[in-house]
Every structure is written in structure tokens, then in C-alpha cells.
Scaffold this motif. Sequence first.
Motif, PDB file in Angstrom:
ATOM      1  N   MET A 421       0.829  -1.201   0.000  1.00 24.77           N
ATOM      2  CA  MET A 421       0.000   0.000   0.000  1.00 24.77           C
ATOM      3  C   MET A 421       0.870   1.261   0.000  1.00 24.77           C
ATOM      4  SD  MET A 421      -2.549   1.425   2.947  1.00 24.77           S
ATOM      5  CE  MET A 421      -1.087   1.879   3.911  1.00 24.77           C
ATOM      6  N   TYR A 422       1.915   1.273   0.777  1.00 26.07           N
ATOM      7  CA  TYR A 422       2.787   2.444   0.796  1.00 26.07           C
ATOM      8  C   TYR A 422       3.539   2.605  -0.521  1.00 26.07           C
ATOM      9  CZ  TYR A 422       1.950   3.777   5.607  1.00 26.07           C
ATOM     10  OH  TYR A 422       1.365   4.232   6.736  1.00 26.07           O
ATOM     11  N   GLN A 423       3.839   1.512  -1.138  1.00 23.00           N
ATOM     12  CA  GLN A 423       4.448   1.614  -2.472  1.00 23.00           C
ATOM     13  C   GLN A 423       3.475   2.274  -3.452  1.00 23.00           C
ATOM     14  OE1 GLN A 423       5.793  -2.244  -3.753  1.00 23.00           O
ATOM     15  NE2 GLN A 423       7.321  -2.445  -2.090  1.00 23.00           N
ATOM     16  N   ALA A 424       2.201   1.839  -3.365  1.00 18.32           N
ATOM     17  CA  ALA A 424       1.194   2.442  -4.266  1.00 18.32           C
ATOM     18  C   ALA A 424       1.045   3.929  -3.970  1.00 18.32           C
ATOM     19  CB  ALA A 424      -0.136   1.721  -4.111  1.00 18.32           C
ATOM     20  N   LYS A 425       1.024   4.322  -2.708  1.00 20.14           N
ATOM     21  CA  LYS A 425       0.866   5.732  -2.344  1.00 20.14           C
ATOM     22  C   LYS A 425       2.084   6.522  -2.770  1.00 20.14           C
ATOM     23  CE  LYS A 425      -1.340   6.755   1.352  1.00 20.14           C
ATOM     24  NZ  LYS A 425      -2.398   7.642   0.842  1.00 20.14           N
ATOM     25  N   THR A 426       3.292   5.942  -2.626  1.00 18.95           N
ATOM     26  CA  THR A 426       4.519   6.646  -2.967  1.00 18.95           C
ATOM     27  C   THR A 426       4.641   6.826  -4.475  1.00 18.95           C
ATOM     28  OG1 THR A 426       5.615   5.705  -1.019  1.00 18.95           O
ATOM     29  CG2 THR A 426       7.023   6.596  -2.755  1.00 18.95           C
ATOM     30  N   LYS A 427       4.231   5.796  -5.206  1.00 24.37           N
ATOM     31  CA  LYS A 427       4.374   5.837  -6.657  1.00 24.37           C
ATOM     32  C   LYS A 427       3.156   6.442  -7.347  1.00 24.37           C
ATOM     33  CE  LYS A 427       7.364   1.749  -6.765  1.00 24.37           C
ATOM     34  NZ  LYS A 427       7.536   0.378  -7.296  1.00 24.37           N
ATOM     35  N   GLY A 428       2.117   6.784  -6.537  1.00 21.80           N
ATOM     36  CA  GLY A 428       0.924   7.382  -7.124  1.00 21.80           C
ATOM     37  C   GLY A 428       0.098   6.393  -7.905  1.00 21.80           C
ATOM     38  N   LEU A 429       0.171   5.137  -7.521  1.00 20.19           N
ATOM     39  CA  LEU A 429      -0.599   4.098  -8.211  1.00 20.19           C
ATOM     40  C   LEU A 429      -1.889   3.814  -7.436  1.00 20.19           C
ATOM     41  CD1 LEU A 429       2.329   1.641  -9.009  1.00 20.19           C
ATOM     42  CD2 LEU A 429       1.281   3.325 -10.532  1.00 20.19           C
ATOM     43  N   ASP A 430      -2.855   3.239  -8.136  1.00 18.34           N
ATOM     44  CA  ASP A 430      -4.113   2.891  -7.462  1.00 18.34           C
ATOM     45  C   ASP A 430      -3.937   1.667  -6.568  1.00 18.34           C
ATOM     46  OD1 ASP A 430      -5.434   4.963  -8.709  1.00 18.34           O
ATOM     47  OD2 ASP A 430      -5.953   3.733 -10.448  1.00 18.34           O
ATOM     48  N   TYR A 431      -3.139   0.686  -7.012  1.00 17.75           N
ATOM     49  CA  TYR A 431      -2.915  -0.505  -6.213  1.00 17.75           C
ATOM     50  C   TYR A 431      -1.584  -1.113  -6.593  1.00 17.75           C
ATOM     51  CZ  TYR A 431      -4.580  -2.719 -10.490  1.00 17.75           C
ATOM     52  OH  TYR A 431      -4.733  -3.089 -11.791  1.00 17.75           O
ATOM     53  N   VAL A 432      -1.024  -1.892  -5.678  1.00 22.21           N
ATOM     54  CA  VAL A 432       0.234  -2.605  -5.889  1.00 22.21           C
ATOM     55  C   VAL A 432       0.075  -3.989  -5.270  1.00 22.21           C
ATOM     56  CG1 VAL A 432       2.671  -2.739  -5.304  1.00 22.21           C
ATOM     57  CG2 VAL A 432       1.695  -0.550  -5.949  1.00 22.21           C
ATOM     58  N   ILE A 433       0.445  -5.019  -6.031  1.00 19.87           N
ATOM     59  CA  ILE A 433       0.421  -6.389  -5.530  1.00 19.87           C
ATOM     60  C   ILE A 433       1.772  -6.712  -4.928  1.00 19.87           C
ATOM     61  CG2 ILE A 433       0.135  -8.802  -6.149  1.00 19.87           C
ATOM     62  CD1 ILE A 433      -1.693  -7.937  -8.407  1.00 19.87           C
ATOM     63  N   SER A 434       1.776  -7.212  -3.692  1.00 18.16           N
ATOM     64  CA  SER A 434       3.031  -7.453  -2.996  1.00 18.16           C
ATOM     65  C   SER A 434       3.835  -8.519  -3.719  1.00 18.16           C
ATOM     66  CB  SER A 434       2.730  -7.928  -1.556  1.00 18.16           C
ATOM     67  OG  SER A 434       3.949  -8.270  -0.918  1.00 18.16           O
ATOM     68  N   GLU A 435       5.151  -8.245  -3.778  1.00 15.28           N
ATOM     69  CA  GLU A 435       6.062  -9.194  -4.387  1.00 15.28           C
ATOM     70  C   GLU A 435       6.843  -9.966  -3.318  1.00 15.28           C
ATOM     71  OE1 GLU A 435       8.552  -6.962  -6.939  1.00 15.28           O
ATOM     72  OE2 GLU A 435       6.924  -6.438  -8.349  1.00 15.28           O
ATOM     73  N   TYR A 436       6.512  -9.753  -2.041  1.00 15.23           N
ATOM     74  CA  TYR A 436       7.170 -10.429  -0.910  1.00 15.23           C
ATOM     75  C   TYR A 436       8.652 -10.113  -0.908  1.00 15.23           C
ATOM     76  CZ  TYR A 436       2.712 -12.827  -1.176  1.00 15.23           C
ATOM     77  OH  TYR A 436       1.399 -13.096  -1.261  1.00 15.23           O
TER      78      TYR A 436
END
Length: 436
Positions: A421-436
Motif C-alpha cells: 500500500m505504501y508503495q502504491a501511495k509513494t508511486k501514485g498508483l491505485d494498487y500494488v500487488i506485494s512481491e514479498y
Amino acid sequence: MPISLTSKIAILFTVSLTLITSIILFVFTIEVYNTNKNLFIQRGDIAVQELIYKTERLLQLGLLPNEFFGYEALCQKLVDNTEGLIYAALIDENGKVLFESTPLNNQQTTISKPNHFISQDNQYLIKKSLPPVTQQQHYIIATIDQHLLESKLTEFIIKMLMYASLIIFTGVILMIHFLRNNLGKPINSLINHIRNIDLDSQQGTHWDLLRRRDELSTVAITFNAMMSRLSNSQNSLADSNLKLQKLTNELEERVESRTKSLNKANKRLYSLARTDPLTGFHNRTKLEELLSTRFENAKKRGHHFAVLMADLDRFKYINDNFGHAAGDTALKTIGARILTSLRQRDSAYRVGGDEFIFIIEDHTNTNSLVKVAEKIKVAVEKPIHHEGQILSLGVSIGIAFLSKEVDCDAEGLLSFADKAMYQAKTKGLDYVISEY
């Protein structure tokens, strides 16, 4: 077989009467024995005194004791005429027999001690001294028949025992008859009355025992009074039981009603304690209760399990510029939209002011999770109207799901979703799927 009270009293009376009669008979026998013994001795003493009188007459005639003619006949006549006397003799001071009556069974009279004469068969002995003749002392002795005394006493005792047995037997029969009529029958009547008593019929009011003037009458009166009180108490108890049953039923109904109300209230409190009031989502408490269990069940059964963590964009701006009421309106609106877009088996949680977690179970693949994220995005970004103002929000979503390649627990899966979620917020994306 139990012994009745009448029999016990009769036995006690018999034993007591026998004991008392035995004591009286024993004392009376001793008294009779002594009386007869004294009587025999008195008779013998009188006979000996008569012989002494006659002997003194002979002495006054100048005859010496060894010159008495026919003195044996005089001794024998004395024995024959005196009951209980069996032997009479004239002896000198050395115990030598000068004249005597006919001895019985060839008995001999001897001296055991000086001046003490006894019979060899231990008969009672009477000894009287004569006036001194020259320088010698002479004595007249007489023996009383002890066996005759004992035989008369034995005969008397047998008669007394017969009379005593007859008296005891008669007394026992009379006592048994008296006890049966005055104790046995009334007690049996009392027992039958008690056995057949019925509290509802008031029996015993005119009962025969009530007319008696003894202890049984007192028992009967007391028993009837007790039964009357017991009957009244039973009626009062029955009324009390009815009232108590009625109160119990009312109390049970009230308790049941209160219990239902309390259960509803508890369920409501339980729900309120685990539900966010603005969005209708579950809160963090509910998430902590369910997450680990649902995660472990999905892991054991091989179910697909995913966590979506979302954070609203520009929510702080709305609160700061339009007020908290606007923020609350936005949360209510977004919550209602999301709840209608999720499946029934999925669940939503509000864990912060503008942070949300979604648990998605049994998803088919990654594309199905992306579709859920798109629905959440549409529900959030759709304009919201508040007091003539249009509120616009965005959302950043992090997605993490249970994977065979990664071994983690529920908290680890939340951590992966939070990082995404923080990756999505930082990158300005709507969603990000975790890559572990």
C-alpha cells in the motif's frame, strides 16, 4: 417377631413379682426356721427341766445317781412325750453315761471338750447341771432332732412355693387381662387410627379414646390437635404453593423476557464494540479476533486467502478545509458503496481514520483481486456531495495473498499488504500487488 408392649410389661411384672416373692419367701423361711428351732429348743428345755425336777426329788430321798431305779424308763418317757426330743441321758462330769433313753442308730454321746457335750450326728444338744452330789457334778443332756426340724421346714417351704406359684400365676393372668383391656386394645386402636388418618376428612373428632381419663386420652387429644394443625398447615401450604407457583411463573417469564432483552443488548453491544459506526465496517478488535483463525483455516484447507489494505487520499484535506462533518459524510458514503460492491463472504475493516483492510477469501486468481481493488477504487473516487460541496477522494491499495512459495502467518501477510500500500501511495498508483 417383635414383642408387643403388653407382653413386655407382663414379662416385667412377672419377673418383678417373682423376685419380690422370692425375697419375701427367703426372709420368711429364715424367720420360720429360727422360730421353729427356738420352739423345739424351748420344748426340749421344758422337758429337761421336768426331768431335773424329778431327779432332784430322787436326790432329796437320799439316793445317789447310780442308785436310781428305772431312770432309763423315765428318760424314754420324756423322749416319747416331747416332740422333737430324740435322746435324753444322765451323765457325770467325765461324760460317762449313767442312764439314758434308747439311742437312735446306736448314737453315742461323748465329750469333745470339758463341760461341752455334743451329739455325733450334730443334733441340737441341751445340757443342764444337777445340784452337786458329794464331790461330783452330774448333768442331764437332751438331743433335739434337727432332721425333724428341717423336714418340717422343707414341707413348709414346699407349701409356700405352691401358694407363691399360684399367686404369681394368678397375678400374671390378671395383669395380662388388665393390660390387654386397658393398654393393648387402646394402643392398637390408636395405631389403626394413625394408619388410616386422612388429613382432608378430619377423622378422630369423636373418637372413643377421647373419653378416657388417662395418658392415652391425653395422647389422643394431643394427636387430634396436632392433626388439626397439620391439616390447616397443609391447606395453607397448598395455597402458598399456588401463590409461589404463580409468582415463579411470572418471575420465569420476566427472567426469560429480561434474558432475551439482555441477549439482544449483549449482541448489540458486542456488535457495536466490533463495528465502526460511520462506515458499518468491522473495527480493529474484530480483525484481531478473526484474522489468525481464518488465516490458519484457509492455510490448512488450501483455500485462497488475500488481504487488501487501503488508505484514502486527500481525506485530511477534506477534514481540514470542510470540517469533520464532511469527513464523516465521506466515510459513510464510501462505506455504503464498498459494502454493496463486496461479496457476502468477504469482509471489510476500518483500522484507522482513513485506513481500511479487506479480507478476500476463495479468490480464483490475481485478476479477481484486481477486480476487487477496482471496485473499491470506483466506490472511493465517485464524487460525494456535502452541503453544496463536491468532495473528491482517492485511494491507494496494497494487495497480499497466501502463496505456497512464501511461508508466513496472518501478521506477516498484513505486513506485506501494508508495504504494498505504501508503495502504491509513494508511486501514485491505485494498487500494488506485494512481491514479498
